[in-house]
Design a protein around this motif. Sequence first.
Motif, PDB file in Angstrom:
ATOM      1  N   ARG A   1     -67.454 111.313  18.583  1.00 49.32           N
ATOM      2  CA  ARG A   1     -68.807 111.253  18.017  1.00 49.32           C
ATOM      3  C   ARG A   1     -69.645 110.125  18.610  1.00 49.32           C
ATOM      4  O   ARG A   1     -70.830 110.031  18.340  1.00 49.32           O
TER       5      ARG A   1
ATOM      6  N   ASP B   1     -66.262 120.319   5.313  1.00 50.44           N
ATOM      7  CA  ASP B   1     -65.061 119.735   5.922  1.00 50.44           C
ATOM      8  C   ASP B   1     -64.507 118.623   5.025  1.00 50.44           C
ATOM      9  O   ASP B   1     -63.304 118.462   4.871  1.00 50.44           O
TER      10      ASP B   1
ATOM     11  N   GLY C   1     -68.538 129.901   9.819  1.00 50.63           N
ATOM     12  CA  GLY C   1     -69.732 129.745  10.653  1.00 50.63           C
ATOM     13  C   GLY C   1     -69.537 130.151  12.099  1.00 50.63           C
ATOM     14  O   GLY C   1     -70.368 129.812  12.940  1.00 50.63           O
ATOM     15  N   TYR C   2     -68.440 130.816  12.385  1.00 45.21           N
ATOM     16  CA  TYR C   2     -68.181 131.194  13.774  1.00 45.21           C
ATOM     17  C   TYR C   2     -68.273 132.701  13.979  1.00 45.21           C
ATOM     18  O   TYR C   2     -67.880 133.207  15.018  1.00 45.21           O
TER      19      TYR C   2
ATOM     20  N   ALA D   1     -68.782 126.469   8.697  1.00 49.52           N
ATOM     21  CA  ALA D   1     -67.521 125.750   8.909  1.00 49.52           C
ATOM     22  C   ALA D   1     -66.417 126.730   9.319  1.00 49.52           C
ATOM     23  O   ALA D   1     -66.613 127.942   9.341  1.00 49.52           O
TER      24      ALA D   1
ATOM     25  N   ALA E   1     -73.430 125.554   6.406  1.00 49.63           N
ATOM     26  CA  ALA E   1     -72.824 124.484   7.215  1.00 49.63           C
ATOM     27  C   ALA E   1     -72.670 124.946   8.658  1.00 49.63           C
ATOM     28  O   ALA E   1     -71.593 125.367   9.076  1.00 49.63           O
ATOM     29  N   LEU E   2     -73.758 124.885   9.400  1.00 49.48           N
ATOM     30  CA  LEU E   2     -73.695 125.302  10.809  1.00 49.48           C
ATOM     31  C   LEU E   2     -74.079 124.163  11.735  1.00 49.48           C
ATOM     32  O   LEU E   2     -74.168 124.347  12.939  1.00 49.48           O
ATOM     33  N   GLY E   3     -74.335 122.987  11.170  1.00 46.57           N
ATOM     34  CA  GLY E   3     -74.808 121.857  11.964  1.00 46.57           C
ATOM     35  C   GLY E   3     -76.319 121.898  12.131  1.00 46.57           C
ATOM     36  O   GLY E   3     -76.946 122.949  12.005  1.00 46.57           O
TER      37      GLY E   3
ATOM     38  N   ARG F   1     -72.719 111.101  20.506  1.00 45.84           N
ATOM     39  CA  ARG F   1     -73.708 111.641  19.570  1.00 45.84           C
ATOM     40  C   ARG F   1     -74.369 110.513  18.782  1.00 45.84           C
ATOM     41  O   ARG F   1     -75.565 110.524  18.524  1.00 45.84           O
TER      42      ARG F   1
ATOM     43  N   GLY G   1     -74.309 120.453   6.843  1.00 44.53           N
ATOM     44  CA  GLY G   1     -73.585 119.774   7.931  1.00 44.53           C
ATOM     45  C   GLY G   1     -72.082 119.844   7.742  1.00 44.53           C
ATOM     46  O   GLY G   1     -71.525 120.911   7.486  1.00 44.53           O
ATOM     47  N   GLY G   2     -71.432 118.682   7.821  1.00 45.85           N
ATOM     48  CA  GLY G   2     -69.979 118.652   7.722  1.00 45.85           C
ATOM     49  C   GLY G   2     -69.450 118.504   6.293  1.00 45.85           C
ATOM     50  O   GLY G   2     -68.284 118.181   6.105  1.00 45.85           O
TER      51      GLY G   2
END
Length: 240
Positions: A217, A187, A134-135, A107, A157-159, A220, A183-184
Amino acid sequence: MRKYFEKILNEDENIFFEKVKQMLQEEKKMFIITANPETLMIAEKDEEFKNIVLSDETTVVADGIGIIKGAKMLSYPLENRVLGVDLVCKLLEYCNEYEKSVYLFGAKEEVIQKMKQVINSKYKKAKVVGAVNGYVENKEEVFENIKKENPDIVLVALGIPNQEKIIAKYYLDFKKGIFVGVGGSFDVISGVKKRAPEFFIKRNLEWLYRITTEPKRLKRFYESNVKFISKIKKERRKKA
Ligand code: UDP
Protein backbone atom coordinates in the motif's frame (compact mmCIF):
# COMPACT_ATOMS: atom_id res chain seq x y z
CA MET A 1 -9.30 21.26 -2.61
CA ARG A 2 -11.47 24.00 -1.12
CA LYS A 3 -14.56 22.92 -3.02
CA TYR A 4 -14.36 19.53 -1.31
CA PHE A 5 -13.87 20.97 2.15
CA GLU A 6 -16.91 23.14 1.67
CA LYS A 7 -18.93 20.06 0.78
CA ILE A 8 -17.72 17.71 3.54
CA LEU A 9 -20.10 17.46 6.47
CA ASN A 10 -18.73 18.57 9.80
CA GLU A 11 -21.14 16.81 12.08
CA ASP A 12 -20.54 14.82 15.21
CA GLU A 13 -20.58 11.11 14.38
CA ASN A 14 -23.50 10.35 16.71
CA ILE A 15 -25.63 13.16 15.31
CA PHE A 16 -24.83 11.95 11.81
CA PHE A 17 -25.77 8.36 12.71
CA GLU A 18 -29.09 9.58 14.13
CA LYS A 19 -29.79 11.38 10.87
CA VAL A 20 -29.02 8.25 8.87
CA LYS A 21 -31.27 6.23 11.17
CA GLN A 22 -34.09 8.64 10.57
CA MET A 23 -33.65 8.42 6.79
CA LEU A 24 -33.74 4.65 7.11
CA GLN A 25 -36.88 4.66 9.23
CA GLU A 26 -38.63 7.08 6.92
CA GLU A 27 -37.62 5.00 3.87
CA LYS A 28 -35.86 7.93 2.27
CA LYS A 29 -32.70 7.64 0.28
CA MET A 30 -29.17 8.71 0.89
CA PHE A 31 -25.84 8.25 -0.89
CA ILE A 32 -22.91 8.48 1.50
CA ILE A 33 -19.25 8.87 0.58
CA THR A 34 -16.71 8.38 3.35
CA ALA A 35 -13.80 10.42 2.06
CA ASN A 36 -10.11 10.08 2.60
CA PRO A 37 -7.31 11.95 0.80
CA GLU A 38 -7.33 9.30 -1.91
CA THR A 39 -10.98 10.10 -2.66
CA LEU A 40 -10.15 13.74 -3.32
CA MET A 41 -6.98 13.01 -5.28
CA ILE A 42 -8.85 10.60 -7.55
CA ALA A 43 -11.67 13.13 -7.96
CA GLU A 44 -9.12 15.71 -9.12
CA LYS A 45 -8.09 13.40 -11.96
CA ASP A 46 -11.46 11.92 -12.81
CA GLU A 47 -14.16 14.36 -13.85
CA GLU A 48 -17.02 11.86 -13.59
CA PHE A 49 -16.04 10.98 -10.04
CA LYS A 50 -15.51 14.61 -9.10
CA ASN A 51 -19.05 15.41 -10.20
CA ILE A 52 -20.35 12.61 -8.00
CA VAL A 53 -18.41 13.81 -4.95
CA LEU A 54 -19.61 17.39 -5.45
CA SER A 55 -23.16 16.50 -6.45
CA ASP A 56 -26.13 17.55 -4.31
CA GLU A 57 -27.20 13.90 -4.25
CA THR A 58 -24.24 12.81 -2.15
CA THR A 59 -23.41 13.30 1.52
CA VAL A 60 -19.66 13.33 2.04
CA VAL A 61 -18.14 12.69 5.46
CA ALA A 62 -14.49 12.73 6.53
CA ASP A 63 -13.12 9.25 7.07
CA GLY A 64 -9.34 9.67 6.83
CA ILE A 65 -7.43 11.80 9.32
CA GLY A 66 -5.63 13.33 6.30
CA ILE A 67 -8.88 15.10 5.40
CA ILE A 68 -9.08 16.74 8.81
CA LYS A 69 -5.41 17.74 8.66
CA GLY A 70 -5.75 19.14 5.11
CA ALA A 71 -8.87 21.12 6.07
CA LYS A 72 -7.10 22.56 9.10
CA MET A 73 -4.16 23.67 6.99
CA LEU A 74 -6.58 25.64 4.82
CA SER A 75 -8.46 26.93 7.89
CA TYR A 76 -11.67 25.00 7.30
CA PRO A 77 -13.48 24.15 10.53
CA LEU A 78 -13.66 20.42 9.93
CA GLU A 79 -13.02 18.26 12.94
CA ASN A 80 -15.53 15.41 12.91
CA ARG A 81 -14.68 12.06 11.44
CA VAL A 82 -17.04 9.25 10.48
CA LEU A 83 -15.06 6.09 9.82
CA GLY A 84 -16.34 3.90 7.03
CA VAL A 85 -16.11 0.71 9.08
CA ASP A 86 -18.02 2.33 11.96
CA LEU A 87 -20.73 3.52 9.60
CA VAL A 88 -21.17 0.02 8.18
CA CYS A 89 -21.39 -1.49 11.69
CA LYS A 90 -23.93 1.14 12.70
CA LEU A 91 -26.04 0.46 9.61
CA LEU A 92 -25.99 -3.27 10.36
CA GLU A 93 -27.01 -2.51 13.94
CA TYR A 94 -29.99 -0.43 12.71
CA CYS A 95 -30.80 -3.13 10.20
CA ASN A 96 -31.02 -5.61 13.07
CA GLU A 97 -32.95 -3.28 15.35
CA TYR A 98 -35.58 -2.33 12.77
CA GLU A 99 -35.58 -5.59 10.81
CA LYS A 100 -34.46 -3.91 7.63
CA SER A 101 -32.93 -5.48 4.54
CA VAL A 102 -29.37 -5.17 3.29
CA TYR A 103 -27.66 -6.03 0.01
CA LEU A 104 -23.92 -6.69 0.04
CA PHE A 105 -22.03 -6.23 -3.18
CA GLY A 106 -18.26 -6.43 -3.49
CA ALA A 107 -15.08 -7.95 -2.04
CA LYS A 108 -13.91 -11.51 -2.55
CA GLU A 109 -16.28 -14.48 -2.36
CA GLU A 110 -14.63 -15.73 0.85
CA VAL A 111 -15.16 -12.30 2.42
CA ILE A 112 -18.77 -12.00 1.34
CA GLN A 113 -19.55 -15.47 2.73
CA LYS A 114 -17.97 -14.53 6.06
CA MET A 115 -19.92 -11.26 6.06
CA LYS A 116 -23.12 -13.29 5.79
CA GLN A 117 -22.04 -15.42 8.74
CA VAL A 118 -21.21 -12.36 10.83
CA ILE A 119 -24.60 -10.82 10.05
CA ASN A 120 -26.43 -14.08 10.77
CA SER A 121 -24.81 -14.39 14.17
CA LYS A 122 -24.40 -10.78 15.28
CA TYR A 123 -27.22 -8.94 13.50
CA LYS A 124 -29.78 -11.75 13.42
CA LYS A 125 -32.81 -9.71 12.43
CA ALA A 126 -31.12 -8.01 9.50
CA LYS A 127 -32.33 -9.52 6.24
CA VAL A 128 -29.55 -10.13 3.76
CA VAL A 129 -31.40 -9.99 0.43
CA GLY A 130 -28.29 -10.28 -1.70
CA ALA A 131 -24.59 -11.02 -1.29
CA VAL A 132 -22.53 -10.93 -4.46
CA ASN A 133 -18.75 -10.78 -4.68
CA GLY A 134 -17.12 -7.86 -6.48
CA TYR A 135 -15.33 -9.91 -9.10
CA VAL A 136 -18.38 -10.92 -11.16
CA GLU A 137 -18.07 -9.89 -14.77
CA ASN A 138 -21.39 -8.17 -15.17
CA LYS A 139 -21.68 -5.63 -12.39
CA GLU A 140 -24.58 -3.88 -14.10
CA GLU A 141 -26.60 -7.07 -13.83
CA VAL A 142 -26.02 -7.09 -10.08
CA PHE A 143 -27.45 -3.59 -9.85
CA GLU A 144 -30.48 -4.66 -11.88
CA ASN A 145 -30.99 -7.30 -9.23
CA ILE A 146 -30.54 -4.76 -6.43
CA LYS A 147 -33.28 -2.72 -8.09
CA LYS A 148 -35.59 -5.71 -8.00
CA GLU A 149 -34.85 -6.41 -4.34
CA ASN A 150 -35.29 -2.77 -3.40
CA PRO A 151 -33.28 -3.12 -0.15
CA ASP A 152 -33.17 -0.63 2.71
CA ILE A 153 -29.38 -0.58 2.71
CA VAL A 154 -26.96 -1.16 -0.17
CA LEU A 155 -23.28 -1.59 0.69
CA VAL A 156 -20.88 -1.61 -2.25
CA ALA A 157 -17.25 -2.67 -1.77
CA LEU A 158 -15.55 -2.28 -5.13
CA GLY A 159 -12.94 0.32 -4.19
CA ILE A 160 -12.86 4.04 -5.03
CA PRO A 161 -14.09 5.30 -7.53
CA ASN A 162 -15.86 2.29 -9.07
CA GLN A 163 -18.16 1.73 -6.11
CA GLU A 164 -19.37 5.35 -6.18
CA LYS A 165 -19.68 5.38 -9.97
CA ILE A 166 -21.91 2.35 -10.11
CA ILE A 167 -24.09 3.64 -7.26
CA ALA A 168 -24.40 7.01 -9.04
CA LYS A 169 -25.40 5.31 -12.27
CA TYR A 170 -28.41 3.66 -10.67
CA TYR A 171 -29.18 5.92 -7.72
CA LEU A 172 -31.92 7.86 -9.46
CA ASP A 173 -33.79 4.62 -10.17
CA PHE A 174 -34.31 4.06 -6.44
CA LYS A 175 -36.96 5.61 -4.25
CA LYS A 176 -35.44 4.50 -0.95
CA GLY A 177 -32.19 3.11 0.41
CA ILE A 178 -29.00 4.08 2.18
CA PHE A 179 -26.18 3.60 -0.35
CA VAL A 180 -22.56 3.52 0.74
CA GLY A 181 -19.30 2.75 -1.02
CA VAL A 182 -17.55 0.87 1.76
CA GLY A 183 -14.03 0.21 0.38
CA GLY A 184 -12.26 -2.45 2.40
CA SER A 185 -14.82 -2.51 5.25
CA PHE A 186 -16.12 -6.01 4.43
CA ASP A 187 -12.55 -7.31 4.62
CA VAL A 188 -12.29 -5.95 8.17
CA ILE A 189 -15.81 -6.72 9.48
CA SER A 190 -15.65 -10.27 8.13
CA GLY A 191 -12.45 -10.75 10.10
CA VAL A 192 -10.43 -11.62 6.98
CA LYS A 193 -8.28 -8.53 7.52
CA LYS A 194 -7.45 -7.21 10.97
CA ARG A 195 -8.58 -3.76 11.92
CA ALA A 196 -5.89 -1.58 13.43
CA PRO A 197 -5.56 -2.17 17.19
CA GLU A 198 -7.14 0.37 19.55
CA PHE A 199 -3.70 1.91 20.18
CA PHE A 200 -3.49 3.02 16.53
CA ILE A 201 -7.16 4.06 16.23
CA LYS A 202 -6.97 6.24 19.36
CA ARG A 203 -3.97 8.09 18.00
CA ASN A 204 -5.40 8.47 14.48
CA LEU A 205 -2.69 6.16 13.18
CA GLU A 206 -4.75 3.51 11.36
CA TRP A 207 -2.96 4.55 8.17
CA LEU A 208 0.38 3.67 9.74
CA TYR A 209 -0.94 0.26 10.79
CA ARG A 210 -2.24 -0.39 7.28
CA ILE A 211 0.98 0.47 5.49
CA THR A 212 3.13 -1.50 7.91
CA THR A 213 0.93 -4.58 7.67
CA GLU A 214 0.39 -4.21 3.90
CA PRO A 215 3.60 -2.67 2.53
CA LYS A 216 2.24 -2.87 -1.01
CA ARG A 217 0.00 0.00 0.00
CA LEU A 218 3.01 2.28 0.36
CA LYS A 219 2.91 3.50 -3.24
CA ARG A 220 -0.81 4.15 -2.95
CA PHE A 221 -0.23 5.97 0.32
CA TYR A 222 2.37 8.17 -1.33
CA GLU A 223 0.18 8.86 -4.37
CA SER A 224 -2.80 9.86 -2.27
CA ASN A 225 -1.72 11.14 1.14
CA VAL A 226 1.75 12.57 0.59
CA LYS A 227 0.79 14.27 -2.68
CA PHE A 228 -2.45 15.45 -1.06
CA ILE A 229 -0.60 17.30 1.70
CA SER A 230 1.81 18.92 -0.76
CA LYS A 231 -1.15 20.01 -2.89
CA ILE A 232 -2.74 21.57 0.18
CA LYS A 233 0.49 23.35 1.06
CA LYS A 234 0.63 24.77 -2.45
CA GLU A 235 -2.95 26.04 -2.16
CA ARG A 236 -2.16 27.57 1.20
CA ARG A 237 0.83 29.41 -0.27
CA LYS A 238 -1.33 30.67 -3.13
CA LYS A 239 -3.81 32.13 -0.68
CA ALA A 240 -1.12 33.78 1.45
N1 UDP B 1 -12.82 -5.15 -4.96
C1 UDP B 1 -13.79 -5.86 -5.63
N2 UDP B 1 -13.72 -5.94 -6.99
C2 UDP B 1 -12.75 -5.33 -7.70
C3 UDP B 1 -11.76 -4.57 -7.00
C4 UDP B 1 -11.84 -4.49 -5.61
O1 UDP B 1 -14.68 -6.42 -5.02
O2 UDP B 1 -12.76 -5.43 -8.92
C5 UDP B 1 -12.91 -5.08 -3.48
C6 UDP B 1 -11.70 -5.58 -2.72
O3 UDP B 1 -11.77 -6.98 -2.61
C7 UDP B 1 -11.85 -4.86 -1.41
C8 UDP B 1 -12.55 -3.55 -1.80
O4 UDP B 1 -13.00 -3.73 -3.13
O5 UDP B 1 -12.70 -5.58 -0.56
C9 UDP B 1 -11.66 -2.30 -1.81
O6 UDP B 1 -10.64 -2.44 -1.00
P1 UDP B 1 -9.49 -1.40 -0.70
O7 UDP B 1 -8.67 -2.03 0.34
O8 UDP B 1 -8.87 -0.93 -1.95
O9 UDP B 1 -10.37 -0.21 -0.11
P2 UDP B 1 -10.05 1.01 0.79
O10 UDP B 1 -10.68 0.71 2.10
O11 UDP B 1 -8.58 1.19 0.84
O12 UDP B 1 -10.75 2.10 0.05
